[in-house]
Write a protein that holds these residues in place. Structure first.
Motif, short mmCIF file in Angstrom:
data_model
loop_
_atom_site.label_atom_id
_atom_site.label_comp_id
_atom_site.label_asym_id
_atom_site.label_seq_id
_atom_site.Cartn_x
_atom_site.Cartn_y
_atom_site.Cartn_z
N PRO A 1 -1.98 18.88 -1.31
CA PRO A 1 -2.79 17.99 -0.47
C PRO A 1 -3.56 16.94 -1.28
O PRO A 1 -3.87 15.87 -0.77
CB PRO A 1 -3.76 18.96 0.23
N SER A 2 -3.84 17.24 -2.54
CA SER A 2 -4.62 16.33 -3.38
C SER A 2 -3.88 15.05 -3.74
O SER A 2 -4.49 14.07 -4.15
CB SER A 2 -5.06 17.04 -4.66
N GLU A 3 -2.56 15.02 -3.57
CA GLU A 3 -1.81 13.84 -3.98
C GLU A 3 -2.11 12.62 -3.11
O GLU A 3 -1.73 11.51 -3.45
CB GLU A 3 -0.31 14.12 -3.99
N ILE A 4 -2.80 12.83 -1.99
CA ILE A 4 -3.16 11.71 -1.12
C ILE A 4 -3.99 10.68 -1.88
O ILE A 4 -3.92 9.48 -1.60
CB ILE A 4 -3.92 12.20 0.13
N ILE A 5 -4.80 11.12 -2.85
CA ILE A 5 -5.66 10.17 -3.55
C ILE A 5 -4.87 9.23 -4.46
O ILE A 5 -5.41 8.23 -4.94
CB ILE A 5 -6.76 10.88 -4.37
N ASP A 6 -3.59 9.52 -4.69
CA ASP A 6 -2.74 8.65 -5.50
C ASP A 6 -2.00 7.62 -4.65
O ASP A 6 -1.19 6.86 -5.18
CB ASP A 6 -1.74 9.48 -6.30
N HIS A 7 -2.27 7.59 -3.37
CA HIS A 7 -1.62 6.61 -2.49
C HIS A 7 -2.03 5.20 -2.93
O HIS A 7 -3.20 4.94 -3.22
CB HIS A 7 -2.04 6.84 -1.03
N PRO A 8 -1.08 4.27 -3.01
CA PRO A 8 -1.40 2.91 -3.48
C PRO A 8 -2.45 2.20 -2.63
O PRO A 8 -3.15 1.31 -3.14
CB PRO A 8 -0.05 2.18 -3.44
N PHE A 9 -2.59 2.57 -1.36
CA PHE A 9 -3.60 1.93 -0.52
C PHE A 9 -5.02 2.26 -0.96
O PHE A 9 -5.97 1.58 -0.59
CB PHE A 9 -3.41 2.33 0.95
N LEU A 10 -5.18 3.33 -1.75
CA LEU A 10 -6.50 3.73 -2.23
C LEU A 10 -6.76 3.31 -3.67
O LEU A 10 -7.82 3.58 -4.22
CB LEU A 10 -6.65 5.26 -2.13
N ALA A 11 -5.80 2.62 -4.27
CA ALA A 11 -5.83 2.42 -5.72
C ALA A 11 -6.78 1.32 -6.20
O ALA A 11 -7.20 1.34 -7.35
CB ALA A 11 -4.42 2.12 -6.23
N GLN B 1 -3.49 -4.12 0.14
CA GLN B 1 -2.07 -4.06 -0.20
C GLN B 1 -1.28 -4.90 0.80
O GLN B 1 -1.79 -5.30 1.85
CB GLN B 1 -1.56 -2.61 -0.17
N GLY B 2 -0.03 -5.15 0.47
CA GLY B 2 0.87 -5.81 1.40
C GLY B 2 0.64 -7.30 1.53
O GLY B 2 0.08 -7.95 0.64
N ALA B 3 1.04 -7.85 2.68
CA ALA B 3 1.02 -9.29 2.89
C ALA B 3 -0.39 -9.87 2.86
O ALA B 3 -0.56 -11.06 2.58
CB ALA B 3 1.70 -9.62 4.21
N ARG B 4 -1.39 -9.05 3.15
CA ARG B 4 -2.78 -9.53 3.18
C ARG B 4 -3.54 -9.19 1.90
O ARG B 4 -4.76 -9.30 1.86
CB ARG B 4 -3.51 -8.93 4.38
N LYS B 5 -2.82 -8.78 0.89
CA LYS B 5 -3.48 -8.46 -0.38
C LYS B 5 -4.19 -9.69 -0.93
O LYS B 5 -3.71 -10.82 -0.80
CB LYS B 5 -2.44 -7.96 -1.38
N CYS B 6 -5.33 -9.47 -1.57
CA CYS B 6 -6.08 -10.57 -2.17
C CYS B 6 -5.17 -11.39 -3.08
O CYS B 6 -4.59 -10.84 -4.03
CB CYS B 6 -7.26 -10.02 -2.96
#
Length: 406
Positions: free
Chosen positions: A319-329, A334-339
């Protein structure tokens, strides 16, 4: 947006600006001790935060305009217009964000259409910064047309943008190029400096972590950079602890804990068992996962090691691997609206932190994060805590740090 992020967001484009950013950071680092002394002597309140604002401006100017503005070092002569731009940008954008969070400003300014003192202060900052940027950009365009740009200016973002504007099929005007350049410079000051302020505080208050970072960067400079900071020196393979430290700073003290605010536009929406109705406001935040003790061991502890390769691999399938999601990095989305400036800003953060640690041994009177409180909390003021506040992003008011030459 597509025009703006071209020559800025792609990794190769951002990497191409690194030599100028590295040179600017080397010049800016020389002013750290003077800024600290101005603050500790009481001569200038908040001098260290202002110093980081100028550092961010100097580094971004090397990319946008191909020039070295040298505002960060108080002992170096610089164009006073550059300093006025930095102050105007911080005043305008920072005050605008404060107004968004103010019920008074919402009612009096937005609904009743009165110009409040805060609104006037905000517009004065915007106007001052725009006037300075407009003159700089117009001069740049005129010199480009006469073939008078320096070698650095010719490969700057603005020069390339002007070339792209003239290409067949471009639907962007010269005026729009000017406005995009201004917007980028305007937004790049106290956003990057806010991230830097938290990283610098953690480095200063935790000498063991600072020493690990110093050892890593100095070794990488010696073996990979042949005595200099380079793009390869700062890569994740050669400076993993630097990358881990920045990631840990974002987990523990994010500059933007609430990433998005959205309004539900359909009836009977259900997400993970939670029912929402049309008109409900939803906040998407990234802070709670990183502070959840069920998935993060000792979440109150600043521990960059949790982001090194072995630790990340050990979390996979749990369950801890959720913190490695790129959206939290990172704080840049992320994506088309990324800074659009996210990769440039990330490079600036890595470069300046590395340069400061190479040049200075930094110490802080504050060693515990619990001694940092929100500046609208009266109790935090009574306790003498270091304070943070909401400007464009969440920025810590740096305490009286000490910089000792290495």
């Amino acid at each position: 947006r597509t025009f703006l992020q071209t020559d800025m967001l792609h990794p190769d484009s951002a990497r191409g600006y690194l030599p100028g950013i590295i040179h600017s950071a080397g010049l800016a680092s020389k002013g750290a001790q003077a800024a600290a002394m101005l603050q500790s002597s009481g001569e200038e309140n908040g001098a260290l935060n202002s110093y980081l604002n100028r550092c961010a401006f100097d580094m971004f100017s090397s990319m946008m305009l191909g020039i070295y503005t040298e505002t960060a070092d108080e002992t170096t002569r610089t164009d006073p217009e550059n300093e006025r731009f930095v102050k105007g940008a911080v005043q305008g954008l920072g005050t605008a964000i404060e107004m968004i969070f103010s019920r008074y400003e919402l009612i009096i300014g937005k609904l009743l259409k009165f110009e409040t003192p805060m609104m006037k202060h905000c517009f004065e900052g915007f106007d001052a910064a725009w006037a300075i940027a407009r003159d700089k950009i117009e001069s740049f365009i005129e010199r480009k047309e006469r073939g008078e740009l320096s070698e650095n200016e010719q490969v700057s973002y603005l020069s390339r943008a002007l070339d792209r504007q003239k290409e067949e099929g471009s639907n962007v005007t010269v005026r729009e190029v000017m406005e995009l350049a201004f917007l980028s410079m305007f937004a790049a000051v106290d956003t990057t400096s806010s991230v830097l302020s938290w990283n610098l505080l953690h480095i200063a208050r935790l000498p063991d972590i600072q020493e690990k970072l110093f050892q890593e960067i100095s070794a990488s400079v010696e073996t990979v950079g042949h005595g200099k900071i380079t793009a390869d020196v700062l890569s994740k393979s050669n400076a993993p602890y630097l990358h881990a430290l920045i990631r840990e700073t974002h987990r523990l003290t994010p500059v933007g804990a609430i990433g998005l605010t959205k309004t539900v536009d359909v009836d009977n929406l259900e997400v993970h068992g939670r029912k929402m109705e049309k008109g409900d406001v939803v906040l998407l935040e990234s802070y709670s996962q990183g502070m959840n003790s069920d998935i993060v061991e000792n979440p109150e502890e600043f521990r960059p090691e949790r982001w090194l390769r072995d630790a990340v691999e050990a979390r996979k399938g749990s369950p801890s691997e959720i913190i490695d999601h790129p959206f939290l990095a990172s704080p840049f989305s992320q994506g088309a609206r990324k800074c659009p400036g996210s990769r440039v800003a990330t490079n600036e953060i890595k470069v300046l932190l590395s340069q400061l640690v190479l040049d200075w041994k930094i110490s802080s009177p504050i060693t515990e994060l619990r001694d940092v409180g929100y500046d609208q909390n009266y109790l935090s003021s009574l306790l003498g805590q270091v304070q943070y506040h909401q400007r464009t992003l969440i920025e810590v008011k740096l305490p009286d740090l000490q910089f000792e030459a290495r």
